[in-house]
Motif scaffolding. Structure first.
Motif, short mmCIF file in Angstrom:
data_model
loop_
_atom_site.label_atom_id
_atom_site.label_comp_id
_atom_site.label_asym_id
_atom_site.label_seq_id
_atom_site.Cartn_x
_atom_site.Cartn_y
_atom_site.Cartn_z
N MET A 1 0.83 -1.20 0.00
CA MET A 1 0.00 0.00 0.00
C MET A 1 0.87 1.26 0.00
O MET A 1 1.89 1.29 0.66
CB MET A 1 -0.88 0.01 1.25
N TYR A 2 0.46 2.24 -0.75
CA TYR A 2 1.16 3.52 -0.74
C TYR A 2 0.67 4.35 0.45
O TYR A 2 -0.51 4.30 0.81
CB TYR A 2 0.88 4.28 -2.04
N ARG A 3 1.60 5.08 1.06
CA ARG A 3 1.25 5.89 2.22
C ARG A 3 0.78 7.27 1.76
O ARG A 3 1.05 7.69 0.64
CB ARG A 3 2.47 6.05 3.14
N ASP A 4 0.10 7.99 2.64
CA ASP A 4 -0.38 9.31 2.22
C ASP A 4 0.72 10.38 2.37
O ASP A 4 1.77 10.14 2.98
CB ASP A 4 -1.68 9.70 2.94
N GLY A 5 0.44 11.53 1.79
CA GLY A 5 1.43 12.60 1.75
C GLY A 5 1.85 13.07 3.14
O GLY A 5 3.01 13.40 3.37
N ALA A 6 0.91 13.07 4.09
CA ALA A 6 1.23 13.53 5.45
C ALA A 6 2.29 12.61 6.06
O ALA A 6 3.24 13.07 6.71
CB ALA A 6 -0.03 13.58 6.30
N PHE A 7 2.16 11.29 5.83
CA PHE A 7 3.14 10.35 6.37
C PHE A 7 4.50 10.57 5.72
O PHE A 7 5.54 10.63 6.39
CB PHE A 7 2.68 8.90 6.15
N VAL A 8 4.51 10.73 4.39
CA VAL A 8 5.78 10.95 3.69
C VAL A 8 6.44 12.22 4.23
O VAL A 8 7.66 12.28 4.46
CB VAL A 8 5.57 11.04 2.15
N GLY A 9 5.62 13.25 4.48
CA GLY A 9 6.12 14.53 4.97
C GLY A 9 6.86 14.44 6.29
O GLY A 9 7.73 15.26 6.58
N GLU A 10 6.54 13.41 7.08
CA GLU A 10 7.24 13.24 8.37
C GLU A 10 8.69 12.80 8.17
O GLU A 10 9.48 12.79 9.10
CB GLU A 10 6.53 12.17 9.22
N HIS A 11 9.03 12.43 6.92
CA HIS A 11 10.38 11.91 6.64
C HIS A 11 11.14 12.76 5.64
O HIS A 11 12.14 12.32 5.08
CB HIS A 11 10.26 10.47 6.15
N VAL A 12 10.64 13.97 5.40
CA VAL A 12 11.25 14.88 4.43
C VAL A 12 11.43 16.23 5.12
O VAL A 12 10.47 16.78 5.65
CB VAL A 12 10.34 15.03 3.18
N THR A 13 12.67 16.76 5.11
CA THR A 13 12.97 18.00 5.83
C THR A 13 13.79 18.96 4.99
O THR A 13 14.78 18.51 4.40
CB THR A 13 13.83 17.69 7.08
N PRO A 14 13.48 20.24 4.94
CA PRO A 14 12.27 20.84 5.48
C PRO A 14 11.13 20.71 4.46
O PRO A 14 11.38 20.46 3.29
CB PRO A 14 12.67 22.31 5.62
N ILE B 1 3.09 19.27 0.55
CA ILE B 1 2.39 18.03 0.94
C ILE B 1 1.23 17.80 -0.04
O ILE B 1 0.31 18.62 -0.14
CB ILE B 1 1.85 18.12 2.39
N GLN B 2 1.31 16.70 -0.75
CA GLN B 2 0.29 16.35 -1.74
C GLN B 2 -0.54 15.18 -1.19
O GLN B 2 -0.13 14.53 -0.23
CB GLN B 2 0.98 15.94 -3.05
N PRO B 3 -1.66 14.86 -1.82
CA PRO B 3 -2.47 13.75 -1.29
C PRO B 3 -1.69 12.45 -1.16
O PRO B 3 -1.81 11.73 -0.16
CB PRO B 3 -3.60 13.62 -2.32
N ASN B 4 -0.86 12.15 -2.15
CA ASN B 4 -0.18 10.85 -2.16
C ASN B 4 1.32 10.91 -1.96
O ASN B 4 2.00 9.88 -2.08
CB ASN B 4 -0.46 10.14 -3.49
N GLY B 5 1.86 12.09 -1.72
CA GLY B 5 3.31 12.18 -1.56
C GLY B 5 3.73 13.60 -1.22
O GLY B 5 2.90 14.43 -0.83
N VAL B 6 5.02 13.85 -1.36
CA VAL B 6 5.57 15.17 -1.03
C VAL B 6 6.40 15.67 -2.20
O VAL B 6 7.23 14.93 -2.75
CB VAL B 6 6.46 15.06 0.24
N ASP B 7 6.15 16.90 -2.59
CA ASP B 7 6.93 17.48 -3.68
C ASP B 7 8.34 17.80 -3.21
O ASP B 7 8.54 18.29 -2.09
CB ASP B 7 6.27 18.78 -4.18
N LEU B 8 9.32 17.54 -4.08
CA LEU B 8 10.72 17.84 -3.81
C LEU B 8 11.12 19.05 -4.64
O LEU B 8 10.65 19.22 -5.78
CB LEU B 8 11.61 16.65 -4.19
#
Ligand code: DUT
Length: 164
Positions: free
Chosen positions: A1-14, A20-27
């Motif tokens: 299962m793919y995780r949602d963007g909020a979860f991915v955001g906890e592992h991306v700084t800053p 924060i996107q629905p399904n991931g985080v923009d770099l």
């Protein structure tokens, strides 16, 4: 299962809210490099050939810095520190706006346990203007089984590189 963007955001700084996107985080784009010399991949080793940082130009003294890229292959470094948590694998996709402008981002597998400011290959098929700090890619996480965690030569890459 793919995780949602909020979860991915906890592992991306800053990150900012806008990333924060629905399904991931923009770099976002930090630096761009042009390979200068041949690299080398043998059965036991890998050598990254020398490369030169592409200079940004100021458009009528506008900030932030802007890169004007002609067709070619460029290595881009993302600005964010990414951690791939255990039990997951990461994939990076280009932002569709890049594709729609005739450019593409080629990426590989992001292993569980990796931490660093990673890189991707930007293919420019048509001239493009990119601001430093612009969102160019999206990181997604899928849950995954794995044996061990990443301990390769790119572990903790670019963490000491100052953001100038
Ligand atoms: O598009 C990508 C894909 C991965 N990585 C990072 C995360 C990944 O965990 C690490 C190593 O990737 P990979 O295992 O594909 O590289 P390798 O060439 O096999 O190196 P190693 O021998 O260290 O595994 O590089 C990137 O920076 N960009």
């Amino acid at each position: 299962m793919y995780r949602d963007g909020a979860f991915v955001g906890e592992h991306v700084t800053p990150t900012t809210h806008a990333q924060i996107q629905p399904n991931g985080v923009d770099l976002t784009l930090d630096a761009i490099f042009e390979p200068l010399e041949p690299g080398r991949i043998t059965r036991n080793d890998t050598e990254i050939g020398k490369r030169q940082r592409v200079a940004s130009a100021e458009l009528e003294r506008k900030v932030p810095e802007t890169y004007y890229l002609e067709p070619g292959g460029y290595v881009v470094r993302y600005d964010e520190v990414i951690e791939i948590p255990e039990g997951h694998v990461g994939f990076v996709y280009p932002r569709s706006s890049l594709m729609r402008n005739g450019c593409m981002l080629d990426t590989a597998v992001w292993d569980a346990g990796y931490e660093g400011r990673g890189e991707g290959l930007l293919e420019v098929h048509h001239d493009i203007e990119l601001e430093r700090g612009a969102r160019i890619a999206q990181l997604v996480f899928a849950e995954a089984d794995h044996e061990g965690t990443y301990e390769g030569s790119y572990q903790r890459e670019n963490l000491q590189t100052p953001r100038d």
